[in-house]
Structures are given as structure tokens and as C-alpha cells.
Design an enzyme around this catalytic site. Structure first.
Site, PDB file in Angstrom:
ATOM      1  N   GLU A  90       1.119 -51.740  12.813  1.00 56.62           N
ATOM      2  CA  GLU A  90       0.373 -52.951  12.477  1.00 56.62           C
ATOM      3  C   GLU A  90       1.186 -53.829  11.533  1.00 56.62           C
ATOM      4  OE1 GLU A  90      -3.997 -52.321  12.287  1.00 56.62           O
ATOM      5  OE2 GLU A  90      -3.823 -53.220  10.303  1.00 56.62           O
TER       6      GLU A  90
ATOM      7  N   HIS B 218      -8.704 -40.617   4.145  1.00 55.35           N
ATOM      8  CA  HIS B 218      -7.471 -41.059   4.815  1.00 55.35           C
ATOM      9  C   HIS B 218      -7.655 -42.370   5.563  1.00 55.35           C
ATOM     10  CE1 HIS B 218      -9.368 -39.829   8.509  1.00 55.35           C
ATOM     11  NE2 HIS B 218      -8.272 -39.792   9.219  1.00 55.35           N
TER      12      HIS B 218
END
Length: 490
Positions: free
Chosen positions: A215, A409
């Protein structure tokens, strides 16, 4: 669950066990379904387990919930590590200004440049894209046994200094040596596990399927003096372009984990040992046993592969940027795992801390950070949310001691994959990405990976802050996303 604070609670696990520690405000606790809670209780009651933590992103997983921490000084558990050994996050910071990403043509060219170098999807490797790094067999062996050594990185064209920006640049065998890993890998290559090792190792430098991604981000550093100082130590550059990656040990880790689950299940059945909570996904091995030694060696082999995989991905991403925007420079901010078991000191005792979908969060002054760049700040914590809500770079606080120095996470799933595919509307998903001006390599964004399939990231982060586990240093805003596009293109 019994609330104990604004974003904390306990989950009783019976008269003979201390309760599961839960981190999440009221809205987040409502997202934990019955199976997730039962898995947490089963894990807490398992032999040798001294502590279990549920993080805000928790949801049902393999034996133990994804988004949990399990601590045991005496036993090793494959389930609270999972199949994707050392699935991890890494962040590359470039010197490209944010304004350079306004032009969609530039972003589209960058997508193509990255995808020409980094394959995506199950089973994909270097042979599937034209500008990947071909991996020599001996380099693949060294990557699995030595991790991010200077020789391995040099052979792959990765900056050697990046190893200093890894949570763990290498993992050793059960006896603390690399020789144990060489012997174990030699044994595995004689059997079916790695009968096609030369081909399998070509997955170095590749993304997997599912929730793995690359990303392109714009960095927004939190506007206060402390955050700016910490960001400077991390190497973050406000209003500049960074690249966030989520991947793990690929097919190699899956094969290693699958073999271990089968072997341990066979032992349990052979010895007629009851499974914790009657769940064979919670198999275990006592530390010091041959079974534990084999698992630790296999986990370390997979973890080393995952480490080198991430570093090579980042080198290839930087190369792609340099092709489209000549003169681009970049440095690794950090590489941190969230599917691993590590030996750490818990309550003054050496303990195996299993993080399953959980991230280490050592704060400033933690003894394990001595002589690292992060000794006086705490290390970077990389938390992916979703492309439209953004992701976060955080840093641990002293309060993280209560969670075995761990945080979530990411956002955590709200919808299972099948349900997301069944219920979410493809046109609405694609229109939302167009509206947010976020590009993708997918003709149709995968429905099971849509933002609506995940929990409210703001509530997840709010829980972490309210519980005093970590603070936010920067927010990352997505400009384009690279996913496994095979299903989306059918």
C-alpha cells in the site's frame, strides 16, 4: 467478560486459572463472538499456559483467537503462531513528496512498476513477473538458515543496513545455533516437505493472497512535539510517500506449519493425550522435548524466510519508484511480526510469548531495546486498518506491560470471508474506492477484503489508547493498493 476499566476487562477461565486479560472498550468487546471467547478460555486452560491476552482486533482463529497473546515458560504451541509463520508488517519511507501522488497517471505507472517486480497470490513466485529477483538455490538455503545476514542481503541486492531496522533480523534453532537449522532443512529436503525447494524458494520477494497487500501511503505525523521527535527517530517524513507491506513466509511457512500440526496430532493420538478444550488445533510440545525442538527449528526456518521476503519486497518497491520517479531514495522504517513465538522475560522468568495476530510493543527504556535506534523512544508499531480508514504507526507505553508488551496487529475481521462475499455489494465497494481516490491493481476490489469486512479502526485505536498500551505517532493515508487480483479479475 467483567469490565475493569474504560477499555479493559477480564474473562474468567475457571477456579484454577487466572482470567484472560481483555483489552477493548465496550463497543469493541461487543465484537468478540462466543467462539472467540471459548478459544481464549481453552488457551488459558491449556497445559503450561500462564497468561492469555485478548486484543481489540480479536476474532476466532486456528485453536487460539487471532489477536491474542499466549505466554508459557514450559510449552510451545503451534496454533497461537499459525500457518503463516511470521506474517509481518514493514514500512518503507521515501523522499517523494505527497503532492507527487495527486496525478493518477503516476500512481497507475507505479502500480504497474511494482507488479512487474512483485508477484501476488498463492503459489506465485519470481518466474511469474518479468523484473523480479531470481533466487539462487544456495541463497534460498542461506535465507532460511541465516536470515537477513549481510551475505544474503547483498546477494539479493537489499541494503545491508536494513537488517538493523528489523524486530528480529534472524532466528536460530532450538539450541541457539544456525547449524541446527541447516541440519533440519537438510532433513526436510530429503522428504516431501521441500522436494521442489529450488522452485519454492522463488517465492522470496512476493505477496500472498487474502489479507496480504502492498500500500502506497502519505505520512501524517501527529502534530505535537513528542510525536514529531519520535517520528524523527523512526525515520518518518511528514507529508511524504511511504509504502506499507503485509506478508509472511508464503508457501514455505505453510508447509512447515502443516507438517508440524500433523506430526503433533499423530503424537497426541498415539499417546492418547487429551486435546486442550477438546480442540486438536491446540496441540503442544513440552520445551526440551524432541517435538518442541523440531517445531522451534521449523518455525525459525519459516521466520527467516519471512524476514528476507519482506526486505526483498521493500528493495523491489524502491526500485519500482526509482523507475517511475528517477532519483527517489528510501529507507526501511521497521519490520515487525505478528505471528511468532519468542523467548522474552515475563514476570522475571524466561517465557515463550506466542503472538497470534498480535504485535510486540516494547516502550522506551525496555531492556530488549538497548543498543538499538529505539532505546529511548520505543520501537515503531505498524498497525494496518483498511485503505479508506488509514493505518497507524504507534509506539508502546509502559502500560503495555499488562498485555505482555503487546498490542493488536490491525483492525481485525468483523465479517468472515464467505459472509463478506455473500453480503457486500461489489459496485458499492468499487465506488467507495473511486470516491476516496484510492487506486488498485484489481479490476474489482476483493469483497472479502473490503473495509466493511473489518472492525471500526478508530474504535480499535481508541481502545489501545484508552488502555494505556500505546500512543499514535503518525497516520498513513492510502493512495493506491496492491492485492492478489486473481479472483477479482475472473
Amino acid at each position: 467478560m467483567i469490565p475493569t476499566g474504560e477499555a479493559t476487562a477480564i474473562l474468567p477461565a475457571g477456579n484454577h486459572h487466572s482470567p484472560v486479560k481483555v483489552f477493548g472498550n465496550e463497543k469493541i468487546r461487543a465484537t468478540f463472538d462466543d467462539l472467540c471467547l471459548q478459544q481464549a478460555i481453552n488457551s488459558r486452560c491449556a497445559p503450561g499456559v500462564t497468561e492469555v491476552v485478548l486484543n481489540p482486533d480479536a476474532h476466532c482463529g486456528y485453536g487460539a483467537p487471532i489477536g491474542c497473546v499466549l505466554a508459557s515458560p514450559t510449552h510451545i504451541y503451534p496454533g497461537p503462531v499459525g500457518f503463516d509463520i511470521k506474517c509481518s508488517m514493514s514500512l518503507l519511507q521515501t523522499d517523494v513528496p505527497a503532492d507527487a501522488m495527486i496525478d493518477k497517471t503516476i500512481r497507475r505507472e507505479l502500480i504497474h512498476a511494482v507488479c512487474r517486480r512483485i508477484p501476488t497470490g498463492m503459489g506465485k513466485g519470481a518466474r511469474d513477473v518479468p523484473k523480479s529477483r531470481r533466487v539462487e538455490e544456495k541463497t534460498g538455503v542461506a535465507a532460511m538458515t541465516d536470515g537477513a545476514s549481510s551475505d544474503v542481503l547483498a546477494a539479493l541486492g537489499v541494503p545491508v543496513a536494513w537488517a538493523d531496522r528489523c524486530e528480529d533480523a534472524f532466528h536460530r534453532g532450538h539450541d541457539g545455533s544456525a547449524d541446527a537449522l541447516r541440519q533440519r532443512l537438510y532433513y526436510l529436503r530429503q522428504g516431501k516437505t521441500f522436494s521442489r525447494f529450488r522452485s519454492t524458494v522463488q517465492q522470496l520477494g512476493s505477496y500472498g493472497g487474502g489479507n496480504h497487500f502492498g500500500e502506497c501511503e502519505v505520512v501524517d505525523v501527529v502534530d505535537d512535539n513528542e510525536s514529531r521527535q519520535i517520528a524523527n527517530v523512526f525515520g518518518l517524513r511528514d507529508q511524504h510517500v511511504a509504502f506499507l507491506s503485509h506478508c509472511g513466509s508464503r508457501g514455505i511457512g505453510h508447509r512447515l506449519a502443516s507438517g508440524q500440526f500433523k506430526q503433533l496430532e499423530h503424537k497426541f493420538d498415539q499417546w492418547k493425550i487429551p486435546y486442550p478444550g477438546n480442540d486438536k488445533q491446540l496441540v503442544y510440545a513440552p520445551i526440551g522435548s524432541s517435538e518442541a525442538n523440531d517445531y522451534i527449528d521449523d518455525m525459525s526456518l519459516g521466520a527467516n524466510f519471512a524476514t528476507v521476503n519482506h526486505l526483498l519486497i521493500n528493495a523491489l518497491v524502491l526500485e519500482a519508484f526509482q523507475e517511475i520517479i528517477p532519483g527517489t531514495t528510501g529507507n526501511l522504517v521497521y519490520f515487525i511480526s505478528h505471528n511468532i513465538a519468542r523467548q522474552e522475560i515475563v514476570d522475571n522468568r524466561e517465557t515463550w510469548v506466542h503472538r497470534k495476530g498480535a504485535t510486540r510493543a516494547f516502550p522506551a527504556g525496555h531492556h530488549a531495546l538497548k543498543r538499538t535506534p529505539f532505546e529511548h523512544t520505543g520501537h515503531p508499531i505498524l498497525l494496518p486498518g483498511n485503505p479508506q480508514a488509514g493505518s497507524s504507526v504507534m509506539v508502546g507505553l509502559p502500560g503495555a506491560k499488562e498485555s505482555c508488551y503487546s498490542v493488536n496487529h490491525g483492525a481485525g475481521r468483523a465479517l468472515g470471508r464467505r459472509r463478506a462475499i455473500r453480503e457486500l455489494d461489489q459496485k458499492q465497494i468499487d465506488a467507495s474506492f473511486d470516491s476516496a481516490d484510492i487506486l488498485s491493481n484489481c479490476r474489482r476490489y476483493p469483497r472479502d477484503e473490503a473495509p466493511a469486512a473489518y472492525k471500526d479502526f478508530e474504535e480499535v485505536l481508541r481502545s489501545v489508547k484508552q488502555a494505556g498500551l500505546a500512543k499514535e505517532v503518525a497516520r498513513l493515508r492510502a493512495r493506491f493498493v496492491i492485492k492478489d487480483s486473481s479472483d477479482a479479475d475472473d
